[in-house]
Design an enzyme around this catalytic site. Structure first.
Site, PDB file in Angstrom:
ATOM      1  N   GLU A 170     -16.731  20.603 -15.511  1.00  0.00           N
ATOM      2  CA  GLU A 170     -15.902  19.612 -16.205  1.00  0.00           C
ATOM      3  C   GLU A 170     -14.450  20.044 -16.383  1.00  0.00           C
ATOM      4  O   GLU A 170     -13.989  20.265 -17.515  1.00  0.00           O
ATOM      5  CB  GLU A 170     -16.523  19.276 -17.573  1.00  0.00           C
ATOM      6  N   GLU A 223     -25.786  17.497 -15.615  1.00  0.00           N
ATOM      7  CA  GLU A 223     -26.006  17.333 -17.063  1.00  0.00           C
ATOM      8  C   GLU A 223     -26.221  15.858 -17.364  1.00  0.00           C
ATOM      9  O   GLU A 223     -25.517  14.997 -16.838  1.00  0.00           O
ATOM     10  CB  GLU A 223     -24.789  17.769 -17.896  1.00  0.00           C
TER      11      GLU A 223
HETATM   12  O1  IFM Z   1     -22.172  20.451 -24.634  1.00  0.00           O
HETATM   13  C1  IFM Z   1     -21.416  19.852 -23.638  1.00  0.00           C
HETATM   14  C2  IFM Z   1     -21.359  20.736 -22.408  1.00  0.00           C
HETATM   15  O2  IFM Z   1     -20.845  21.989 -22.704  1.00  0.00           O
HETATM   16  C3  IFM Z   1     -20.489  20.114 -21.355  1.00  0.00           C
HETATM   17  N1  IFM Z   1     -20.871  18.751 -21.106  1.00  0.00           N
HETATM   18  C4  IFM Z   1     -21.048  17.883 -22.226  1.00  0.00           C
HETATM   19  C5  IFM Z   1     -21.987  18.520 -23.224  1.00  0.00           C
HETATM   20  C6  IFM Z   1     -22.210  17.575 -24.432  1.00  0.00           C
HETATM   21  O3  IFM Z   1     -20.998  17.275 -25.040  1.00  0.00           O
END
Ligand code: IFM
Length: 450
Positions: A162, A350
């Site tokens: 990210e 994710e």
């Molecule tokens: O916890 C975060 C993660 O570190 C990166 N992506 C989003 C998740 C939830 O906010």
């Protein structure tokens, strides 16, 4: 929902969010240790000093991962464990990840390793952090030693997690470490992060001739205009440029979107940090594309905002973060990526949700989380029926953990963590996810077809 035999199910975490042991094994502070220390930046001044104590409890955690039945586990390496000071390699830090990866493999779980999930060493920050172009070299030194030491026991590499958060939340919005509010810095930081990604891919594939798959993970939010008015559509275009295209275009097309350069130029007076060859490097071909999906955005025109946009009211059901639950928009996103950007295999690196979990008599009945994950897994299944080639899904997160500026207040885990005792308690969602995976395996146990 149904998945091909070789579809991989996983779960994910990151170093600062779970490890703790902030001053052990030679680790020095990262920008997040510093940020947590500043009043008012993180909920109740929580920090990652202890977190889930995973550094000491990783063997126990692997037992839970094994019991879930997942094929793969995604974790990140803490840069300040590997290079606690500039140019100083720390084998003790590397030993932790070697053990972790080896123990996972012994259990038949594939390690998927993220090199950078936001814990920039303070020594690098003190020399300008990602705003300094030298950060690319520092990152490469770090990536190189990770590749040298771990490539034979890692199943896939993710260079960055990210970059939108590391770059824009960290240097523009200021709600993530290092907490700066400077668009000029942010655009430079993003460029150097992306450049370091491209260089790391080149290093692994061309120089080290490794065949381990490598890719980048972007967090993407499809944007929608509140109305069909020209103003709202403009707001939508800018929101999409800021959140999505500023990352997708360089990685897949080797260019920054000119409309956004125009918009940013109010703050970024020259783009001379983009040097000859950079864009080719950033767009070096990867083996897969990682996507983190949580929600959609809905925006309206706002002339008072720098980018002429503001979040608009939405009547969608929301998670505990206040994020719209939007599996259909997730489908739109993937279709768009296929149409406009890439044919690479996609992994959802994710997806998951925070909710206000209640622990009662040793149980957490998180039906809301089960619904959320089910809806998104069904979307993946539907998308694959359309030929979208999504090869895996990592549920965020294995366990409740340090949710950045929200501290421990927001719980994303499928394992409930009692932060007083460090007990791990299976929420209903963990039991459900294990069941989904077991069903999938049973269904394919005797089949030879994919
Ligand atoms: O916890 C975060 C993660 O570190 C990166 N992506 C989003 C998740 C939830 O906010």
């Amino acid at each position: 929902m149904h998945f091909k035999k070789d579809f991989v199910f996983g779960t994910a975490t990151s170093s600062y969010q779970i490890e703790g042991a902030h001053n052990e094994g030679g680790r020095t502070p990262s920008i997040w240790d510093m940020f947590c220390d500043i009043d008012g930046r993180v909920f109740e001044k929580h920090n990652g000093d202890v977190a889930c104590d995973h550094y000491h409890r990783y063997e126990e955690d692997i037992k839970h991962i094994k019991k879930l039945g997942v094929d793969t586990y995604r974790f990140s390496i803490a840069w300040p464990r590997i290079f606690p000071a500039k140019g100083e390699y720390n084998p003790e830090g590397m030993a932790f990840y070697k053990n972790l990866a080896l123990c996972l493999r012994e259990e038949g779980i594939k390690p998927a390793v993220t090199i950078y999930h936001w814990d920039l060493p303070m020594w690098a920050h003190e020399e300008g952090g990602w705003v300094n172009r030298e950060s690319v070299d520092w990152f490469l030194d770090y990536a190189k030693v990770c590749f040298e030491e771990l490539d034979d026991i890692v199943d896939s590499w993710i260079t960055h997690n990210e970059p939108w958060c590391a770059g824009f939340l960290g240097y523009h919005v200021g709600v993530h470490a290092p907490g700066h509010r400077d668009m000029n810095e942010a655009v430079r930081a993003v460029h150097h992060i992306l450049l370091s990604h491209g260089k790391a891919v080149e290093l692994l594939k061309r120089e080290m001739t490794s065949t381990t798959p490598i890719g980048i993970t972007l967090n993407l939010s499809p944007m929608y205009a509140k109305t069909d008015s020209a103003n709202d559509r403009l707001a939508m275009n800018n929101a999409d440029g800021y959140s999505n295209r500023w990352f997708l275009d360089p990685v897949f097309k080797g260019e920054y979107p000119v409309d956004m350069m125009n918009l940013f130029s109010k703050y970024v007076h020259n783009f001379d940090f983009i040097q000859p060859g950079d864009m080719e490097t950033i767009s070096t071909a990867c083996d897969f594309f990682g996507i983190n999906f949580y929600s959609r955005g809905i925006v309206e025109f706002n002339a008072a905002n720098d980018f002429l946009k503001a979040d608009a009211y939405s009547d969608y059901e929301k998670t505990g973060m206040g994020w719209d639950i939007a599996p259909n928009e997730f489908k739109d996103l993937i279709r768009r990526l296929r149409a406009e950007y890439t044919d690479l295999p996609i992994y959802i690196t994710e997806n998951g949700a925070a909710f206000d979990d209640v622990l009662e008599n040793g149980e957490v009945h998180d039906d809301n989380r089960i619904d959320y994950v089910r809806q998104h897994l069904e979307a993946v299944s539907d998308l694959n029926d359309e030929g979208m080639n999504i090869q895996g899904y990592y549920l965020w997160s294995l366990m409740d953990n340090f949710e950045w500026s929200f501290g421990y207040e927001k719980r994303f885990g499928i394992l409930y963590i009692d932060f007083e005792t460090q007990e791990r308690i299976w929420k209903d969602s963990a039991k459900w996810y294990a069941g989904v995976i077991a069903d999938h395996k049973a269904k394919h146990a005797d089949s030879v077809e994919a």
